[in-house]
Design a protein around this motif. Structure first.
Motif, PDB file in Angstrom:
ATOM      1  N   GLY A  34       0.789  -1.235   0.000  1.00 53.92           N
ATOM      2  CA  GLY A  34       0.000   0.000   0.000  1.00 53.92           C
ATOM      3  C   GLY A  34       0.809   1.267   0.000  1.00 53.92           C
ATOM      4  O   GLY A  34       0.286   2.349   0.245  1.00 53.92           O
ATOM      5  N   ARG A  35       2.107   1.166  -0.245  1.00 57.84           N
ATOM      6  CA  ARG A  35       2.932   2.374  -0.155  1.00 57.84           C
ATOM      7  C   ARG A  35       3.466   2.805  -1.521  1.00 57.84           C
ATOM      8  O   ARG A  35       3.840   3.937  -1.710  1.00 57.84           O
ATOM      9  CB  ARG A  35       4.131   2.161   0.784  1.00 57.84           C
ATOM     10  CG  ARG A  35       3.781   1.860   2.255  1.00 57.84           C
ATOM     11  CD  ARG A  35       2.668   2.735   2.759  1.00 57.84           C
ATOM     12  NE  ARG A  35       2.574   2.778   4.205  1.00 57.84           N
ATOM     13  CZ  ARG A  35       1.627   2.187   4.917  1.00 57.84           C
ATOM     14  NH1 ARG A  35       0.716   1.429   4.341  1.00 57.84           N
ATOM     15  NH2 ARG A  35       1.578   2.343   6.221  1.00 57.84           N
ATOM     16  N   GLY A 230      -0.416   5.440   3.435  1.00 57.07           N
ATOM     17  CA  GLY A 230      -0.305   5.261   1.986  1.00 57.07           C
ATOM     18  C   GLY A 230      -1.496   5.847   1.246  1.00 57.07           C
ATOM     19  O   GLY A 230      -1.482   5.959   0.039  1.00 57.07           O
ATOM     20  N   SER A 231      -2.551   6.200   1.992  1.00 53.41           N
ATOM     21  CA  SER A 231      -3.742   6.783   1.367  1.00 53.41           C
ATOM     22  C   SER A 231      -3.836   8.265   1.721  1.00 53.41           C
ATOM     23  O   SER A 231      -3.396   8.675   2.790  1.00 53.41           O
ATOM     24  CB  SER A 231      -4.999   6.048   1.859  1.00 53.41           C
ATOM     25  OG  SER A 231      -5.035   6.014   3.277  1.00 53.41           O
ATOM     26  N   ARG A 232      -4.409   9.043   0.805  1.00 53.00           N
ATOM     27  CA  ARG A 232      -4.619  10.486   1.005  1.00 53.00           C
ATOM     28  C   ARG A 232      -3.391  11.193   1.574  1.00 53.00           C
ATOM     29  O   ARG A 232      -3.479  11.959   2.546  1.00 53.00           O
ATOM     30  CB  ARG A 232      -5.811  10.702   1.951  1.00 53.00           C
ATOM     31  CG  ARG A 232      -7.065  10.118   1.354  1.00 53.00           C
ATOM     32  CD  ARG A 232      -8.299  10.657   1.988  1.00 53.00           C
ATOM     33  NE  ARG A 232      -9.458  10.147   1.278  1.00 53.00           N
ATOM     34  CZ  ARG A 232     -10.688  10.202   1.738  1.00 53.00           C
ATOM     35  NH1 ARG A 232     -10.935  10.760   2.893  1.00 53.00           N
ATOM     36  NH2 ARG A 232     -11.678   9.722   1.032  1.00 53.00           N
ATOM     37  N   SER A 233      -2.257  10.877   0.949  1.00 52.19           N
ATOM     38  CA  SER A 233      -0.989  11.365   1.492  1.00 52.19           C
ATOM     39  C   SER A 233      -0.894  12.885   1.518  1.00 52.19           C
ATOM     40  O   SER A 233      -0.116  13.448   2.293  1.00 52.19           O
ATOM     41  CB  SER A 233       0.168  10.801   0.684  1.00 52.19           C
ATOM     42  OG  SER A 233       0.127   9.399   0.747  1.00 52.19           O
ATOM     43  N   GLU A 234      -1.695  13.541   0.686  1.00 52.78           N
ATOM     44  CA  GLU A 234      -1.610  15.007   0.652  1.00 52.78           C
ATOM     45  C   GLU A 234      -2.260  15.635   1.882  1.00 52.78           C
ATOM     46  O   GLU A 234      -2.045  16.789   2.191  1.00 52.78           O
ATOM     47  CB  GLU A 234      -2.251  15.549  -0.640  1.00 52.78           C
ATOM     48  CG  GLU A 234      -3.772  15.471  -0.736  1.00 52.78           C
ATOM     49  CD  GLU A 234      -4.329  14.084  -1.072  1.00 52.78           C
ATOM     50  OE1 GLU A 234      -3.542  13.119  -1.062  1.00 52.78           O
ATOM     51  OE2 GLU A 234      -5.538  13.975  -1.309  1.00 52.78           O
ATOM     52  N   PHE A 241     -11.588   6.273   7.469  1.00 54.65           N
ATOM     53  CA  PHE A 241     -12.250   5.063   6.968  1.00 54.65           C
ATOM     54  C   PHE A 241     -11.455   3.808   7.324  1.00 54.65           C
ATOM     55  O   PHE A 241     -10.254   3.866   7.587  1.00 54.65           O
ATOM     56  CB  PHE A 241     -12.452   5.161   5.452  1.00 54.65           C
ATOM     57  CG  PHE A 241     -11.207   5.513   4.680  1.00 54.65           C
ATOM     58  CD1 PHE A 241     -10.294   4.524   4.324  1.00 54.65           C
ATOM     59  CD2 PHE A 241     -10.927   6.829   4.325  1.00 54.65           C
ATOM     60  CE1 PHE A 241      -9.139   4.841   3.621  1.00 54.65           C
ATOM     61  CE2 PHE A 241      -9.771   7.152   3.625  1.00 54.65           C
ATOM     62  CZ  PHE A 241      -8.877   6.155   3.276  1.00 54.65           C
ATOM     63  N   MET A 242     -12.175   2.677   7.285  1.00 54.49           N
ATOM     64  CA  MET A 242     -11.579   1.358   7.525  1.00 54.49           C
ATOM     65  C   MET A 242     -10.863   0.887   6.267  1.00 54.49           C
ATOM     66  O   MET A 242     -11.334   1.165   5.165  1.00 54.49           O
ATOM     67  CB  MET A 242     -12.675   0.341   7.855  1.00 54.49           C
ATOM     68  CG  MET A 242     -13.325   0.515   9.200  1.00 54.49           C
ATOM     69  SD  MET A 242     -12.205   0.115  10.560  1.00 54.49           S
ATOM     70  CE  MET A 242     -11.987  -1.643  10.386  1.00 54.49           C
ATOM     71  N   PRO A 243      -9.782   0.117   6.389  1.00 55.21           N
ATOM     72  CA  PRO A 243      -9.102  -0.232   7.633  1.00 55.21           C
ATOM     73  C   PRO A 243      -8.001   0.759   8.015  1.00 55.21           C
ATOM     74  O   PRO A 243      -7.419   0.665   9.085  1.00 55.21           O
ATOM     75  CB  PRO A 243      -8.480  -1.588   7.285  1.00 55.21           C
ATOM     76  CG  PRO A 243      -8.171  -1.488   5.819  1.00 55.21           C
ATOM     77  CD  PRO A 243      -9.222  -0.612   5.227  1.00 55.21           C
ATOM     78  N   ASP A 244      -7.764   1.770   7.118  1.00 59.37           N
ATOM     79  CA  ASP A 244      -6.625   2.676   7.317  1.00 59.37           C
ATOM     80  C   ASP A 244      -6.668   3.408   8.660  1.00 59.37           C
ATOM     81  O   ASP A 244      -5.624   3.712   9.237  1.00 59.37           O
ATOM     82  CB  ASP A 244      -6.576   3.714   6.177  1.00 59.37           C
ATOM     83  CG  ASP A 244      -6.329   3.062   4.830  1.00 59.37           C
ATOM     84  OD1 ASP A 244      -6.849   1.945   4.621  1.00 59.37           O
ATOM     85  OD2 ASP A 244      -5.630   3.645   3.991  1.00 59.37           O
ATOM     86  N   GLU A 247      -4.742   1.467  11.074  1.00 56.40           N
ATOM     87  CA  GLU A 247      -3.517   0.803  10.595  1.00 56.40           C
ATOM     88  C   GLU A 247      -2.420   1.816  10.277  1.00 56.40           C
ATOM     89  O   GLU A 247      -1.789   1.743   9.219  1.00 56.40           O
ATOM     90  CB  GLU A 247      -3.821  -0.058   9.366  1.00 56.40           C
ATOM     91  CG  GLU A 247      -4.636  -1.305   9.685  1.00 56.40           C
ATOM     92  CD  GLU A 247      -4.805  -2.248   8.496  1.00 56.40           C
ATOM     93  OE1 GLU A 247      -4.496  -1.837   7.351  1.00 56.40           O
ATOM     94  OE2 GLU A 247      -5.244  -3.387   8.710  1.00 56.40           O
TER      95      GLU A 247
ATOM     96  N   LYS B  13     -10.165   4.822  -2.223  1.00 56.91           N
ATOM     97  CA  LYS B  13      -9.735   5.584  -1.049  1.00 56.91           C
ATOM     98  C   LYS B  13      -8.360   5.163  -0.565  1.00 56.91           C
ATOM     99  O   LYS B  13      -7.613   5.947  -0.004  1.00 56.91           O
ATOM    100  CB  LYS B  13     -10.743   5.383   0.098  1.00 56.91           C
ATOM    101  CG  LYS B  13     -11.986   6.204  -0.051  1.00 56.91           C
ATOM    102  CD  LYS B  13     -12.738   6.287   1.266  1.00 56.91           C
ATOM    103  CE  LYS B  13     -13.700   5.127   1.416  1.00 56.91           C
ATOM    104  NZ  LYS B  13     -14.681   5.337   2.494  1.00 56.91           N
ATOM    105  N   VAL B  15      -5.144   1.706  -0.789  1.00 54.24           N
ATOM    106  CA  VAL B  15      -4.673   0.510  -1.494  1.00 54.24           C
ATOM    107  C   VAL B  15      -5.448  -0.725  -1.019  1.00 54.24           C
ATOM    108  O   VAL B  15      -5.701  -1.640  -1.800  1.00 54.24           O
ATOM    109  CB  VAL B  15      -3.151   0.338  -1.320  1.00 54.24           C
ATOM    110  CG1 VAL B  15      -2.695  -0.987  -1.904  1.00 54.24           C
ATOM    111  CG2 VAL B  15      -2.427   1.468  -2.027  1.00 54.24           C
ATOM    112  N   ASP B  44      -1.897  10.696  -4.508  1.00 52.16           N
ATOM    113  CA  ASP B  44      -1.811   9.496  -3.670  1.00 52.16           C
ATOM    114  C   ASP B  44      -0.690   8.592  -4.138  1.00 52.16           C
ATOM    115  O   ASP B  44      -0.380   8.530  -5.325  1.00 52.16           O
ATOM    116  CB  ASP B  44      -3.129   8.706  -3.754  1.00 52.16           C
ATOM    117  CG  ASP B  44      -3.982   8.994  -2.548  1.00 52.16           C
ATOM    118  OD1 ASP B  44      -3.633   9.922  -1.815  1.00 52.16           O
ATOM    119  OD2 ASP B  44      -4.990   8.295  -2.363  1.00 52.16           O
ATOM    120  N   CYS B  45      -0.122   7.851  -3.156  1.00 50.50           N
ATOM    121  CA  CYS B  45       0.974   6.965  -3.550  1.00 50.50           C
ATOM    122  C   CYS B  45       0.479   5.557  -3.876  1.00 50.50           C
ATOM    123  O   CYS B  45       1.236   4.609  -3.886  1.00 50.50           O
ATOM    124  CB  CYS B  45       2.062   6.943  -2.484  1.00 50.50           C
ATOM    125  SG  CYS B  45       1.522   7.202  -0.813  1.00 50.50           S
TER     126      CYS B  45
END
Lengths: 387, 76
Positions: A34-35, A230-234, A241-244, A247, B13, B15, B44-45
């Motif tokens: 996810g990165r 790894g999500s919405r890095s900006e 939201f799940m699961p981020d 985590e 949203k 990975v 996003d990455c």
């Protein structure tokens, strides 16, 4: 001969393929899931998603994304308890709980959260009728172990889940001892949060666990850790939201690769087959212990619904001494003491010394049980002679 | 107007969502490719799902109710 009877702490040995799966991840995949968008990162992401999907299937959660992986059941329980409860809230639990529930609750108590403890019988049985009267206007949550790690008794989670749903109270289940060992259905049991261990009956490595969160309830939980996902890095605000949401930071992907292999073993073997074998082993163990003069058994009576865990003591000898003798003289590995659950020992009357806990697993044999019984018979005789 | 053989992308949203989408599309035999999210679309990455424009109904049918799609748009 050595016999491992400490599966309630962590299952061992692990099933064929578990170690290989971790070695393969390390040797061939190895990247952070996810990165990044490269092939190895995608492969790592698939490994994690497969484990999520297998976990969701096991507990009858419709959506794999409702599962967040954590380092253990304790972290999952802390996410719920510390994230949900606010000063002025009331929470109900039982007096059989592990410190993974009791310690966060005592901490919360010092911060103005009210804690009620439903009393269990001296055999560690909880009457669901005892819980209803404890519910108050400000009761936010009932948190309950699915099975006691001391007595092995299974608690009536389905009845209490139904009660919680009817009374508009959230319901969190600590499935450390049951996920993989006993069928779990988060829908039928009205479970809002399910904390599980990955390294016990899911046959993964230590350092794995997770949390199921019912749809929409992730917003009720303040996260206890924020960071990279790894999500919405900006954005500098942590995802909602799940699961981020639960985590933050690089996950234990290599551990999750092993957990995935454990979950595949579980799916291919079947919870009911495993339960049947473990029930035979624990049944024979309890029957044998019951026949040894000088052995005191605790917990629910033979034949009651239980996980493969039994607590006992030898008259005239402390549990630590018995456990040491079992290990050093007979090669039988058990766990003495309080098992991180002082409340449960208060309930069954075994404070301050605790008990000797024996917990067979799927990979034990009937010969292992007979060997342990012979060893305990010999130790009980020594204790009796010593007077 | 986008031609039927031009590419579209579905953005998610996270990975974790993209991985679940990949698993479902594979199960349903919908043709697609997982690609890094193009920088002109999002910072996003992560990764996203690329598919031919005429496969859009299949992608949507497979994923709706299973995984939230943040955005579907032409690749360029």
């Amino acid at each position: 001969m050595t016999v491992y009877l400490d599966n309630a702490a962590t299952s061992w040995p692990k099933p064929p393929g578990m170690m290989e799966s971790m070695a393969e991840f390390n040797g061939r995949t190895g990247a952070s899931p996810g990165r990044s968008g490269h092939r190895l990162s995608i492969e790592a992401g698939r490994t994690v998603e497969e484990a999520r999907a297998l976990t969701a299937e096991l507990i009858n959660a419709r959506d794999s994304l409702r599962i967040a992986f954590t380092k253990n059941a304790t972290e999952a329980l802390n996410i719920v308890l510390l994230g949900l409860l606010k000063p002025g809230d009331h929470v109900i639990t039982s007096d059989l709980e592990h410190n993974s529930v009791m310690r966060p609750l005592r901490l919360l108590e010092s911060r103005g959260i009210e804690v009620s403890i439903a009393p269990c019988s001296a055999k560690g049985e909880l009457d669901p009728e005892a819980v209803g009267p404890l519910i108050k206007k400000n009761t936010r949550l009932i948190v309950l172990a699915h099975a006691s790690n001391v007595t092995g008794g299974i608690l009536p989670v389905a009845e209490i889940g139904k009660l919680a749903r009817e009374r508009d109270v959230l319901f969190c289940v600590d499935a450390a001892q049951t996920a993989g060992a006993v069928p779990i259905d988060v829908e039928e049991m009205c479970i809002d949060f399910l904390a599980f261990s990955g390294h016990k009956s899911l046959y993964g490595p230590q350092g794995t666990g997770g949390l199921f969160v019912r749809e929409g309830l992730e917003h009720e939980l303040d996260f206890i850790m924020a960071g990279g996902t790894g999500s919405r890095s900006e954005e500098e605000l942590h995802p909602d939201f799940m699961p981020d949401r639960f985590e933050a930071g690089t996950p234990n992907a290599i551990g999750i690769a092993g957990l995935g292999a454990g979950l595949r073993f579980l799916r291919d073997t079947g919870v009911s087959i495993i339960r049947e074998k473990e029930s035979r082993l624990i049944g024979a163990l309890i029957e044998g212990l019951d026949e040894i003069e000088g052995v005191i058994l605790y917990g629910p009576p033979a034949g009651a619904e239980r996980v493969p865990v039994i607590s006992c003591n030898v008259k005239g000898m402390g549990p630590s001494e018995v456990s040491q003798s079992l290990d050093e003289e007979f090669g039988v590995m058990t766990r003495p003491g309080l098992h991180c659950a002082p409340a449960a020992h208060r309930t069954i009357g075994t404070l301050p010394e605790g008990t000797l806990r024996l917990s067979p697993g799927y990979f034990n044999t009937m010969e292992d049980i007979w060997h342990a019984l012979d060893a305990l018979e010999s130790i009980a005789l020594t204790a009796w002679r010593r007077g | 107007m986008i031609g039927p053989h031009e590419y579209m992308v579905a953005i998610f949203k996270s990975v974790s969502h993209a991985m679940k989408a990949e698993r479902i599309l594979k199960e349903r035999c919908v043709p697609f490719k997982l690609i890094p999210v193009p920088k002109h679309i999002s910072s996003d990455c992560g990764v996203c799902i690329r598919f031919a424009a005429d496969a859009r109904p299949d992608v949507e049918t497979a994923l709706i109710g299973e995984v939230d799609i943040a955005l579907i748009r032409p690749l360029v």
